[in-house]
Design an enzyme around this catalytic site. Structure first.
Site, short mmCIF file in Angstrom:
data_model
loop_
_atom_site.label_atom_id
_atom_site.label_comp_id
_atom_site.label_asym_id
_atom_site.label_seq_id
_atom_site.Cartn_x
_atom_site.Cartn_y
_atom_site.Cartn_z
N TRP A 20 0.68 -0.74 -0.20
CA TRP A 20 0.14 0.20 0.19
C TRP A 20 1.03 1.32 0.22
O TRP A 20 0.39 2.10 -0.45
CB TRP A 20 -0.93 0.11 0.93
N LYS B 272 -2.99 -8.26 -7.41
CA LYS B 272 -2.93 -7.88 -6.30
C LYS B 272 -2.98 -6.79 -5.62
O LYS B 272 -2.08 -6.97 -4.65
CB LYS B 272 -3.53 -9.29 -5.33
N GLY C 103 7.31 -6.37 -1.25
CA GLY C 103 6.46 -6.33 0.21
C GLY C 103 7.22 -6.60 1.22
O GLY C 103 8.81 -6.62 0.66
N SER C 104 7.16 -7.21 2.58
CA SER C 104 8.03 -7.61 3.22
C SER C 104 9.33 -8.60 3.13
O SER C 104 8.39 -9.41 1.89
CB SER C 104 7.40 -7.52 4.46
N GLU D 158 10.72 -8.05 -4.50
CA GLU D 158 11.12 -7.04 -4.54
C GLU D 158 10.42 -6.54 -2.92
O GLU D 158 9.25 -5.96 -2.44
CB GLU D 158 10.11 -5.51 -5.16
N LEU D 159 11.53 -6.32 -1.77
CA LEU D 159 11.28 -7.12 -0.76
C LEU D 159 11.94 -5.27 -0.02
O LEU D 159 12.23 -4.63 -0.35
CB LEU D 159 11.78 -8.11 -0.13
N CYS E 95 10.43 1.85 1.11
CA CYS E 95 11.39 0.75 1.04
C CYS E 95 12.63 1.05 1.26
O CYS E 95 13.79 0.02 1.74
CB CYS E 95 10.96 -0.33 -0.11
#
Ligand code: NAD
Length: 489
Positions: free
Chosen positions: A161, A185, A238-239, A260-261, A294
């Site tokens: 988000w 998603k 995300g994480s 891509e964390l 990030c």
């Protein structure tokens, strides 16, 4: 505080899912409320896909792939260029919606949307440059030997988000440029921005089955799509924890994976750095999007002779930031995007204080409606503090002194993260050494601008696998084929 809507006619649209070429305002998985984080008030609700819609989306993506891959590179490129133009035309409205559901200041949202257009333009151009090569045959009688790149197939894409336009745009642009179809998603907290992005691609001429958009129960959606035989590639932003989980699921089915964390970016401020310049850019970079970035600078390692001044002035800069609703033009830092982030910040603060870190400013939720947390600065944080090892993903800066560059580089590289890393120096040799030795996918020397459409963006170590943007981003959605043709007799 009162909301200052720049234009009252700009409303929040009803979030919908795009499945098998149709926009759905209802789905079999129920619905979830979407909140405005500046007021914790309801904006609308997003339908949630159940097994029915997920199956339909995967099948539609398979059908969309068969159609979209038939378009020439030039045709795909033209569609992406049109998408970019549409986004620029619609940027103000999309930015408004982005701020409503995500919280960042409107100017940041506008920059994000226009950057999406640039990313899509760039990947559209790169579609024309998907080169292969010819190879000299080893034996006589071979007519040709070529190495070509082809689109992998339908992609399942998951985005968080914090950049609800930019992160879906990176995936959609590269996948569609390569000739893949996508089931995307977005995060359930920020569905409308992605919906408006998908609408722009469709209006520009992307085959409707080539873009499906679903929201739902994240664990169910990812497990279903990743295991689905139609899905050939998984791409997640995300994480680290979710990246590992989805990576494991993709590996079980031997599906291509891009992750891509999270990050925990260090900043080394060398003895020769221009401290006023560093401070000015660092306060802005740290608290951009309330630190929910990030590659946000987190650990500031400052040469000891500048340490005291840096801590003092950075603290003043942080404390002076104006917090408010992102639609208020005076706002410099908006709310965190959901209530859980506030709890997380409080846990980090309590732990750091208990371990003896010096809290210079902030450290508390702001007593007002919405999810506001004070810009926070810690000095002298023990290495064992949770926030020194886990990504805060919020408005917390950590400042530490160092004596030698060797020590600063060692500390900067000490974590399992390796996304962004920054340094400030006026010495060319030091700049080159830092560029060489910092263990991160993106190193910014003397500025924080490491995210650009033309440059690859991706993490080292646990911060990820693969890249987005740049020509490298496109290659993530292609696979290599060797074709060798001999004489028929
Ligand atoms: P998250 O990992 O909780 O969720 C990311 C996405 O994965 C969401 O859409 C989520 O719904 C989905 N998801 C799919 N399967 C899931 C499952 N089984 N369980 C939970 N979620 C699942 O991340 P977040 O908190 O939304 O976003 C913040 C993280 O994203 C931070 O760590 C940040 O650093 C990272 N991030 C990385 C980049 C990058 O480019 N490297 C960019 C932005 C954010």
């Amino acid at each position: 505080m009162t909301v200052q809507h720049p234009d009252p006619s700009l409303n929040y649209p009803a979030p919908a899912l795009h499945v098998a070429g149709q926009w759905l305002l209802q789905a079999s998985g129920g619905a979830r409320e979407v909140l405005n984080p500046a007021y914790a008030s309801t904006l609308g609700s997003v339908p949630l896909a159940g097994a029915l819609e997920l199956e339909a989306a995967a099948q539609s993506a398979q059908c969309g792939f068969a159609q979209w891959r038939q378009r020439s590179a030039l045709q795909r490129s033209e569609v992406l260029r049109r998408t970019a133009d549409l986004l620029r035309t619609r940027a103000r409205y999309i930015a408004h919606v982005l701020t409503l559901e995500q919280g960042k200041p409107l100017a940041e949202s506008l920059r994000e949307v226009t950057l999406c257009a640039d990313i899509i333009d760039f990947q559209g151009e790169e579609a024309k440059r998907l080169y292969g090569r010819t190879v000299a045959p080893r034996v006589a009688g071979i007519l040709s030997q070529t190495v070509v790149r082809q689109p992998i197939g339908p992609v399942a894409a998951f985005t968080p988000w914090n950049f609800p336009a930019n992160l879906p745009a990176r995936k959609l642009a590269s996948a569609l440029a390569a000739g893949c179809s996508v089931v995307i998603k977005p995060d359930e907290q920020t569905p409308a921005t992605c919906m408006l992005l998908v609408q722009a691609f469709l209006d520009a001429g992307v085959v409707p089955d080539a873009i499906n958009m679903v929201c739902g129960d994240p664990a169910q959606v990812s497990a279903t799509l990743i295991a689905h035989p139609a899905i050939a590639k998984v791409s997640v932003t995300g994480s680290v924890a979710v990246g590992k989980l989805l990576g494991e699921q993709a590996a079980r089915h031997v599906k291509r994976f891009t992750g891509e964390l999270g990050g925990h970016a260090p900043v080394i401020v060398c003895p020769d750095a221009d401290i006023d310049f560093v401070l000015k850019s660092s306060v802005l970079a740290k608290y951009r999007n309330a630190g929910q970035v990030c590659a946000s600078p987190i650990r500031f390692y400052v040469a000891r002779q500048h340490y005291r001044e840096f801590v003092e002035k950075f603290t003043q800069g942080a404390a002076a930031l104006r917090l408010g609703c992102g639609l208020d033009p005076q706002t410099q830092m908006g709310p965190l995007t959901h209530a859980g982030r506030i709890d997380c910040m409080e846990r980090f603060v309590h732990d750091a204080v208990a371990r003896g870190a010096r809290l210079m400013t902030g450290g508390h939720r702001v007593e007002r409606p919405g999810y506001f947390f004070e810009p926070t600065v810690f000095a002298d944080v023990p290495a064992q503090a949770d926030v020194m090892r886990s990504e805060p993903f919020g408005p917390i800066a950590l400042v530490q002194p160092f004596d030698t560059l060797d020590e600063a580089i060692a500390q900067a590289n000490a974590l399992p993260y390796g996304l962004g890393a920054y340094a400030f120096t006026r010495d060319l040799l030091t700049a080159h050494r830092l560029g060489e030795e910092l263990e991160a996918g993106m190193v910014g020397i003397n500025h924080y601008g490491v995210s650009q459409p033309e440059m690859p963006f991706g993490g080292w170590k646990e911060s990820g696998i693969g890249q987005e943007m740049g020509p490298e981003g496109l290659l993530q959605y292609t696979q290599v084929k060797t074709i060798t043709v001999g004489t028929p007799t």
